[in-house]
Design a protein around this motif. Structure first.
Motif, PDB file in Angstrom:
ATOM      1  N   ASP A  39      13.921  -7.372 -41.899  1.00  0.00           N
ATOM      2  CA  ASP A  39      13.405  -6.007 -41.967  1.00  0.00           C
ATOM      3  C   ASP A  39      12.268  -5.767 -40.982  1.00  0.00           C
ATOM      4  O   ASP A  39      12.004  -4.608 -40.617  1.00  0.00           O
ATOM      5  N   HIS A  52      22.540  -5.223 -39.876  1.00  0.00           N
ATOM      6  CA  HIS A  52      21.153  -5.245 -40.344  1.00  0.00           C
ATOM      7  C   HIS A  52      20.175  -5.399 -39.181  1.00  0.00           C
ATOM      8  O   HIS A  52      19.071  -4.854 -39.203  1.00  0.00           O
ATOM      9  N   ALA A  53      20.576  -6.145 -38.166  1.00  0.00           N
ATOM     10  CA  ALA A  53      19.689  -6.399 -37.021  1.00  0.00           C
ATOM     11  C   ALA A  53      20.538  -6.754 -35.809  1.00  0.00           C
ATOM     12  O   ALA A  53      21.708  -7.124 -35.935  1.00  0.00           O
ATOM     13  N   GLU A  83      16.152 -11.978 -45.562  1.00  0.00           N
ATOM     14  CA  GLU A  83      16.348 -10.538 -45.553  1.00  0.00           C
ATOM     15  C   GLU A  83      15.045  -9.796 -45.286  1.00  0.00           C
ATOM     16  O   GLU A  83      15.020  -8.801 -44.552  1.00  0.00           O
ATOM     17  N   GLN A  84      13.934 -10.266 -45.874  1.00  0.00           N
ATOM     18  CA  GLN A  84      12.654  -9.599 -45.669  1.00  0.00           C
ATOM     19  C   GLN A  84      12.174  -9.728 -44.228  1.00  0.00           C
ATOM     20  O   GLN A  84      11.598  -8.790 -43.671  1.00  0.00           O
TER      21      GLN A  84
END
Length: 296
Positions: A161, A187-188, A157-158
């Motif tokens: 980002d 998210h992406a 997850e990091q």
């Protein structure tokens, strides 16, 4: 540590260290670029168009380094290979390489940078904060994840980002097609090399339109990931369900629609060609997203 890239290049400057800080890596990179420029017959051009991150668990090291080497100078980038070793003693080991690829009929060279980081212990859980100072400012970041991604876990997850595009290969996952439901499309921008491999087959099936509009069964011999994505693509395009009959195989080699063989495409790409094609894409692939959701 993994060996440096082996694609054809004029020269390579290298530095390595154990138990280093990120600042040591940045300093080494700057120093190696200067040394590389002095040793070239002509000036080196820093032509990075992206930062290419790769998360590479131990069993994928050889394949990952070989694929990256096959890219050569097609995608000049700063490559950062992350080798997590969560069970090891805390620390970071690093190797930095600056490679110079010749430009045809010129005395100048393209300088490519490769940073290999062995993330030991707790550092493997803080990869995003470690790579942040190493990213090329104002350029897109691609994250290639080898093996099954731990969707929802901090280490992934990091990194999501800080990346603009997430690249995986669901052929490497043991739980397809169910795993497609976990892909973080919101998210992406996400892409799948297994999806890329289905491209020639999708073109072949599209050429059968409108005769396939009422298909009731698709039989596919090949990896379950590719068979599922091909069926998911056709389901999403037709807007309805049908039966998928899967037979295992190393590659997608046979497809039948209601018992009738589909024409087999002749195009087959290497792992480096497949990754290179993904690195040419910057936005979301809505057709792939629909196919993955339908496959799940």
């Amino acid at each position: 540590m993994a060996p440096a890239l082996s694609a054809t290049h004029v020269h390579a400057e290298e530095w390595s260290g154990e138990d280093v800080a990120v600042g040591d890596v940045v300093s080494a990179l700057c120093r190696l670029r200067e040394e590389s420029a002095h040793e070239s017959e002509g000036p080196d051009l820093r032509t990075s168009v992206m930062t290419h991150l790769a998360w590479v668990p131990g069993e994928w090291k050889e394949a990952a380094v070989g694929t990256l080497a096959g890219l050569g100078d097609r995608h000049p980038s700063r490559g950062i290979l992350l080798f997590p070793e969560p069970e090891a003693e805390d620390g970071i080991d690093a190797k930095v390489s600056v490679l110079a690829f010749p430009l045809r009929e010129q005395r100048r060279h393209i300088a490519a940078e490769v940073i290999e980081l062995r993330l030991r212990g707790l550092s493997s859980r803080a990869a995003a904060s470690i790579v942040n100072p190493l990213l090329v400012p104002a350029l897109p970041v691609f994250l290639r994840w080898r093996g099954r991604p731990p969707f929802g876990k901090p280490e992934l997850e990091q990194l999501l980002d800080v990346c603009d595009r997430f690249i995986a290969d669901s052929k490497e996952w043991p739980d397809t097609p169910q795993a497609y439901a976990e892909i973080p499309f919101d998210h992406a921008a996400c892409s799948d090399i297994a999806w890329r491999r289905t491209g020639p087959w999708r073109a072949a099936l599209a050429g059968l339109w409108p005769g396939i509009a009422d298909v009731r069964q698709l039989r596919a011999r090949g990896p379950i990931a590719e068979a599922s994505l091909l069926a998911g693509w056709l389901r999403s395009r037709l807007g309805r369900d049908f039966e998928l009959v899967h037979e295992d195989g190393d590659e997608l080699s046979e497809v039948e629609l209601d018992g009738e063989p589909a024409p087999a495409p002749g195009e087959r790409l290497s792992s480096s060609d497949l990754l290179s094609a993904e690195l040419d894409e910057f936005g979301r692939d809505r057709v792939y997203e629909a196919a993955a959701r339908a496959a799940a």
